[in-house]
Design a protein around this motif. Structure first.
Motif, PDB file in Angstrom:
ATOM      1  N   ARG A  90     -10.161 -13.289  -1.151  1.00 30.93           N
ATOM      2  CA  ARG A  90     -10.003 -11.887  -1.531  1.00 30.93           C
ATOM      3  C   ARG A  90     -11.172 -11.377  -2.368  1.00 30.93           C
ATOM      4  O   ARG A  90     -11.605 -10.240  -2.211  1.00 30.93           O
ATOM      5  CB  ARG A  90      -8.696 -11.697  -2.300  1.00 30.93           C
ATOM      6  N   GLU A 124      -1.698  -8.899  -3.760  1.00 32.03           N
ATOM      7  CA  GLU A 124      -1.916 -10.347  -3.863  1.00 32.03           C
ATOM      8  C   GLU A 124      -0.692 -11.049  -4.438  1.00 32.03           C
ATOM      9  O   GLU A 124      -0.268 -12.096  -3.955  1.00 32.03           O
ATOM     10  CB  GLU A 124      -3.146 -10.627  -4.723  1.00 32.03           C
ATOM     11  N   TYR A 181       0.823  -1.210   0.000  1.00 29.16           N
ATOM     12  CA  TYR A 181       0.000   0.000   0.000  1.00 29.16           C
ATOM     13  C   TYR A 181       0.859   1.263   0.000  1.00 29.16           C
ATOM     14  O   TYR A 181       0.386   2.340  -0.359  1.00 29.16           O
ATOM     15  CB  TYR A 181      -1.089  -0.011   1.080  1.00 29.16           C
ATOM     16  N   PRO A 208      -8.143  -4.458   5.250  1.00 25.44           N
ATOM     17  CA  PRO A 208      -8.203  -3.419   4.223  1.00 25.44           C
ATOM     18  C   PRO A 208      -7.466  -2.175   4.702  1.00 25.44           C
ATOM     19  O   PRO A 208      -7.152  -2.056   5.892  1.00 25.44           O
ATOM     20  CB  PRO A 208      -9.698  -3.140   4.077  1.00 25.44           C
ATOM     21  N   GLU A 257      -5.399  -2.466   0.113  1.00 26.61           N
ATOM     22  CA  GLU A 257      -5.248  -3.703   0.871  1.00 26.61           C
ATOM     23  C   GLU A 257      -3.961  -3.682   1.682  1.00 26.61           C
ATOM     24  O   GLU A 257      -2.890  -3.412   1.157  1.00 26.61           O
ATOM     25  CB  GLU A 257      -5.233  -4.895  -0.085  1.00 26.61           C
ATOM     26  N   ARG A 315      -4.390  -3.601  -5.216  1.00 27.11           N
ATOM     27  CA  ARG A 315      -4.893  -4.897  -4.758  1.00 27.11           C
ATOM     28  C   ARG A 315      -4.207  -6.040  -5.506  1.00 27.11           C
ATOM     29  O   ARG A 315      -3.845  -7.060  -4.911  1.00 27.11           O
ATOM     30  CB  ARG A 315      -6.408  -4.965  -4.955  1.00 27.11           C
ATOM     31  N   TYR A 333     -13.224  -8.006  -1.589  1.00 26.88           N
ATOM     32  CA  TYR A 333     -13.355  -6.855  -2.483  1.00 26.88           C
ATOM     33  C   TYR A 333     -14.824  -6.514  -2.742  1.00 26.88           C
ATOM     34  O   TYR A 333     -15.209  -5.341  -2.728  1.00 26.88           O
ATOM     35  CB  TYR A 333     -12.651  -7.126  -3.824  1.00 26.88           C
TER      36      TYR A 333
END
Length: 326
Positions: A113, A271, A40, A234, A143, A267, A117
């Motif tokens: 996930r 992942e 992030y 989140p 995320e 996001r 979302y």
């Protein structure tokens, strides 16, 4: 000459008045507590890049990582009073300002996930609307990641192994009760104090996504990581209502469009990097990574839902369950 200069000046003034806004250059300060390499942290930088491009440089987002503008509570309070323009903060801290948002800290809330979302982009955005009356505008959810337990005492394979273990948690009632339900002794503490607390033995362990475990080098002061995946984290993206009110409609549209694109991008990055971080953690040779039977942890934390159903709203829990992908 005087008459010509006068006419020219009048013409330039009329032209400037006729020119549509973006009226003046805008600088927005965006703070967060992660290192720039964190997913992030990268999302914040990508958002700043998009805003610059979409505004042709007329809006400049300056990113301040690594708690440079303060901890998460400081960032939220700074936005409320207009000292900070934007921030990425956790729902665990934001829940102190809007209790229903603490629903996203509940244990084992999402199937995967995709379920997360869907829930964040619908139920989460609806819950965020009430923040505007508190001085904050929610732009969406990046995320942080999926949370796991680490400690420096013993391998944790079942909740029984956590008995009396001092585990650092965020200052959040859901996390406190979650750790109690697992038999641990929860110790609320600011993230900035965590590494030294583990190093000095003030706490035995902590729980965080792989990105923080690796980028903050927790493997240097923790021997064991248990992949409990007990909660999804989140990272709400917020802008001060004071700062928002200073923007014209075109600038607001740019911020919202860039936020949506940056969230989708971040996001995916998060992942992809999750698996890489676990590989890197194992490669250090300093931390044993333990696979666990998550059903035992889920069963142990089930009472947390009864404790907080009224606070987060049973209707919100039901809405999220209805969005299940399984």
């Amino acid at each position: 000459m005087i008459r010509f200069a006068s006419i020219l000046g009048a013409g330039l003034m009329a032209l400037s008045l006729a020119t549509p806004t973006l009226a003046a250059d805008v600088t927005l300060k965006l703070g967060h507590i992660a290192v720039p390499e964190h997913p992030y942290g990268k999302g914040a930088d990508y958002f700043a890049k998009l805003v610059g491009e979409k505004s042709n440089g007329s809006i400049d987002v300056k990113v301040f990582p690594s708690s440079q503008l303060g901890g998460q509570k400081d960032l939220i309070e700074g936005m409320v009073f207009g000292a900070v323009d934007m921030a990425l903060v956790g729902t665990a801290v934001l829940g102190q300002f809007q209790p229903q948002i603490s629903i996203f800290d509940m244990p084992f809330l999402f199937d995967d996930r995709e379920h997360a979302y869907k829930s964040l982009d619908t139920v989460g955005m609806d819950l965020g609307k009430s923040l505007e009356g508190r001085g904050l505008k929610l732009l969406g959810y990046m995320e942080n990641g999926i949370r796991h337990l680490t400690n420096d005492v013993r391998p944790v394979k079942t909740p029984d192994d956590m008995a009396d273990m001092k585990v650092r948690v965020m200052t959040n009632k859901v996390f406190v009760e979650m750790m109690k339900s697992l038999g641990a002794s929860p110790t609320p503490m600011a993230f900035s104090e965590l590494y030294s607390a583990m190093q000095q033995g003030t706490v035995d362990g902590q729980e965080n996504p792989s990105a923080h475990i690796f980028t903050k080098r927790f493997y240097e002061v923790q021997k064991y990581a248990s992949k409990t995946a007990h909660a999804y984290s989140p990272e709400p993206m917020l802008i001060s209502m004071i700062s928002w009110g200073k923007l014209n409609d075109e600038q607001k549209a740019i911020i919202q469009e860039a936020a949506k694109e940056a969230i989708d991008w971040q996001r995916q990055v998060s992942e992809e990097q999750d698996n890489e971080y676990w590989k890197e953690i194992k490669a250090t040779g300093k931390m044993d990574v333990i696979e666990v039977d998550r059903s035992k942890f889920k069963e142990a934390t089930a009472p947390v839902y009864e404790m907080f159903a009224e606070t987060v709203g049973q209707d919100n829990i039901d809405k999220i369950k209805a969005l299940s992908t399984k």
